[in-house]
Scaffold this motif. Structure first.
Motif, mmCIF file in Angstrom:
data_model
loop_
_atom_site.group_PDB
_atom_site.id
_atom_site.type_symbol
_atom_site.label_atom_id
_atom_site.label_comp_id
_atom_site.label_asym_id
_atom_site.label_seq_id
_atom_site.Cartn_x
_atom_site.Cartn_y
_atom_site.Cartn_z
ATOM 1 N N ARG A 81 -4.629 -9.045 3.883
ATOM 2 C CA ARG A 81 -4.364 -7.609 3.885
ATOM 3 C C ARG A 81 -3.312 -7.276 2.836
ATOM 4 O O ARG A 81 -2.590 -8.156 2.349
ATOM 5 C CB ARG A 81 -3.871 -7.135 5.254
ATOM 6 C CG ARG A 81 -2.497 -7.686 5.659
ATOM 7 C CD ARG A 81 -1.991 -7.025 6.931
ATOM 8 N NE ARG A 81 -0.717 -7.569 7.400
ATOM 9 C CZ ARG A 81 0.477 -7.146 6.999
ATOM 10 N NH1 ARG A 81 0.586 -6.186 6.087
ATOM 11 N NH2 ARG A 81 1.582 -7.692 7.494
ATOM 12 N N GLY A 91 -1.712 3.866 -6.251
ATOM 13 C CA GLY A 91 -2.621 4.992 -6.218
ATOM 14 C C GLY A 91 -3.619 5.037 -7.364
ATOM 15 O O GLY A 91 -4.663 5.683 -7.267
ATOM 16 N N GLN A 108 0.825 -1.198 0.000
ATOM 17 C CA GLN A 108 0.000 0.000 0.000
ATOM 18 C C GLN A 108 0.866 1.258 0.000
ATOM 19 O O GLN A 108 1.179 1.838 1.032
ATOM 20 C CB GLN A 108 -0.949 0.001 1.199
ATOM 21 C CG GLN A 108 -2.145 0.903 1.017
ATOM 22 C CD GLN A 108 -3.349 0.434 1.808
ATOM 23 O OE1 GLN A 108 -3.231 -0.371 2.721
ATOM 24 N NE2 GLN A 108 -4.523 0.925 1.462
ATOM 25 N N SER A 155 -8.755 1.761 -7.497
ATOM 26 C CA SER A 155 -9.889 2.213 -6.696
ATOM 27 C C SER A 155 -9.906 1.486 -5.356
ATOM 28 O O SER A 155 -9.224 0.472 -5.177
ATOM 29 C CB SER A 155 -11.194 1.937 -7.445
ATOM 30 O OG SER A 155 -11.409 0.531 -7.557
ATOM 31 N N ASP A 156 -10.699 1.996 -4.422
ATOM 32 C CA ASP A 156 -10.844 1.328 -3.128
ATOM 33 C C ASP A 156 -11.366 -0.093 -3.311
ATOM 34 O O ASP A 156 -10.972 -1.007 -2.580
ATOM 35 C CB ASP A 156 -11.804 2.118 -2.233
ATOM 36 C CG ASP A 156 -11.192 3.430 -1.757
ATOM 37 O OD1 ASP A 156 -9.955 3.575 -1.859
ATOM 38 O OD2 ASP A 156 -11.952 4.296 -1.291
ATOM 39 N N GLU A 157 -12.236 -0.266 -4.280
ATOM 40 C CA GLU A 157 -12.790 -1.597 -4.559
ATOM 41 C C GLU A 157 -11.704 -2.541 -5.054
ATOM 42 O O GLU A 157 -11.633 -3.704 -4.635
ATOM 43 C CB GLU A 157 -13.900 -1.480 -5.602
ATOM 44 C CG GLU A 157 -14.674 -2.771 -5.843
ATOM 45 C CD GLU A 157 -15.811 -2.583 -6.832
ATOM 46 O OE1 GLU A 157 -15.503 -2.426 -8.041
ATOM 47 O OE2 GLU A 157 -16.974 -2.561 -6.413
ATOM 48 N N ASP A 158 -10.833 -2.047 -5.931
ATOM 49 C CA ASP A 158 -9.722 -2.862 -6.438
ATOM 50 C C ASP A 158 -8.757 -3.228 -5.314
ATOM 51 O O ASP A 158 -8.266 -4.357 -5.238
ATOM 52 C CB ASP A 158 -8.970 -2.118 -7.540
ATOM 53 C CG ASP A 158 -9.777 -2.002 -8.822
ATOM 54 O OD1 ASP A 158 -10.653 -2.865 -9.042
ATOM 55 O OD2 ASP A 158 -9.538 -1.054 -9.593
ATOM 56 N N LEU A 159 -8.480 -2.255 -4.441
ATOM 57 C CA LEU A 159 -7.572 -2.512 -3.322
ATOM 58 C C LEU A 159 -8.154 -3.556 -2.375
ATOM 59 O O LEU A 159 -7.434 -4.447 -1.883
ATOM 60 C CB LEU A 159 -7.286 -1.217 -2.561
ATOM 61 C CG LEU A 159 -6.460 -0.157 -3.301
ATOM 62 C CD1 LEU A 159 -6.414 1.139 -2.500
ATOM 63 C CD2 LEU A 159 -5.046 -0.673 -3.564
ATOM 64 N N ALA A 160 -9.448 -3.463 -2.128
ATOM 65 C CA ALA A 160 -10.115 -4.441 -1.266
ATOM 66 C C ALA A 160 -10.053 -5.833 -1.886
ATOM 67 O O ALA A 160 -9.861 -6.830 -1.178
ATOM 68 C CB ALA A 160 -11.561 -4.028 -1.025
#
Length: 266
Positions: free
Chosen positions: A231, A213, A208, A216-221
């Motif tokens: 994690r 960067g 991370q 998206s938050d969805e991709d990171l999740a």
């Protein structure tokens, strides 16, 4: 009484070695003004090494990293240098030697990422990635090797990536450059085996930092969910791997690729 003082001196020496195992050594960390490079610089300082924080553009961020390193009672220097430029690299190593003595640890961390289809990539983009990710470690390594050979001691640690091991779709150039770093590492380890110099690579998984960067938050999740430990990695996870390879006690570990990736690839 003499036996008592001998025991105490031995105990304190042992304690210092365990808490600050890099005490008195000098480390150059390229691309250390942010992200993984910054965490590596701080980790090496915490272990007792004097640290040269290399940066290309952002002097203010580099000084912030240096200030954190100094909290660990070590000497720290920030040096601006484009490590893909031979003249800049020579100046970086000469400046280090003038202030701290010959470097005993080199961490080739500076690099760039690229995402996109190979068909859309220009020749200039390809060359730029290879220069930043593969030529720079070559130049830096070549510059420090005479110092390390003269001392018959050194630790060279190259930052690769899991895509250098497994290849990444839409990251062909990046994967090729990081695969080249691994090949450089393995070959040079064989050349330097009798010189007291170890050469290893660290191939992080999804960490991370700013390099993620664009996701998206969805991709990171989703990435975190696909990672067996559940994690994303942190810059400190990578710094811990680098510190292990930098230790004097890691002298039998060379030509290896240590991959902190949470089990993403095995």
């Amino acid at each position: 009484m003499e036996r008592k003082w001998t025991f105490l001196t031995s105990h304190l020496t042992s304690l210092n070695a365990s808490t600050r195992p890099l005490n008195g050594q000098t480390a150059i960390v390229t691309g250390a003004s942010r992200g993984i490079g910054a965490a590596i610089a701080v980790g090496l300082a915490r272990a007792g090494a004097h640290v040269v924080v290399n940066y290309r553009q952002n002097a203010e961020m580099a000084e912030s990293v240096a200030a954190i390193c100094r909290r660990h009672d070590v000497r720290v220097l920030t040096v601006q240098a484009d490590v893909s430029n031979a003249a800049d690299v020579s100046r970086l190593v000469e400046t280090t030697s003038a202030h701290f003595g010959a470097p005993s640890i080199l961490v080739n961390n500076a690099g760039v990422a690229h995402t996109g289809l190979l068909l859309d990539m220009t020749e200039e983009e390809w060359d730029s990635i290879m220069t930043a990710n593969l030529k720079a470690p070559f130049l830096c390594t070549k510059a420090v090797l005479p110092h390390m050979i003269a001392r018959q001691y050194g630790r060279i640690i190259n930052l690769s990536s899991i895509w250098g091991l497994a290849g990444g779709s839409c990251e062909v150039a990046y994967s090729a450059s990081k695969g080249g770093v691994i090949a450089l590492t393995k070959a040079l380890a064989k050349e330097m085996g009798l010189s007291g110099i170890t050469v290893n690579a660290v191939a992080p998984g999804a960490i991370q930092t700013d390099m993620l960067g664009h996701l998206s938050d969805e991709d990171l999740a989703m990435l975190a969910e696909e990672t067996p430990v559940g994690r994303l990695g942190t810059a400190e996870d990578v710094a811990n791997a680098v510190q292990f390879l930098a230790l004097p006690s890691s002298s039998f570990v060379t030509g290896q690729v240590l991959s902190p990736n949470g089990g993403y690839i095995t």
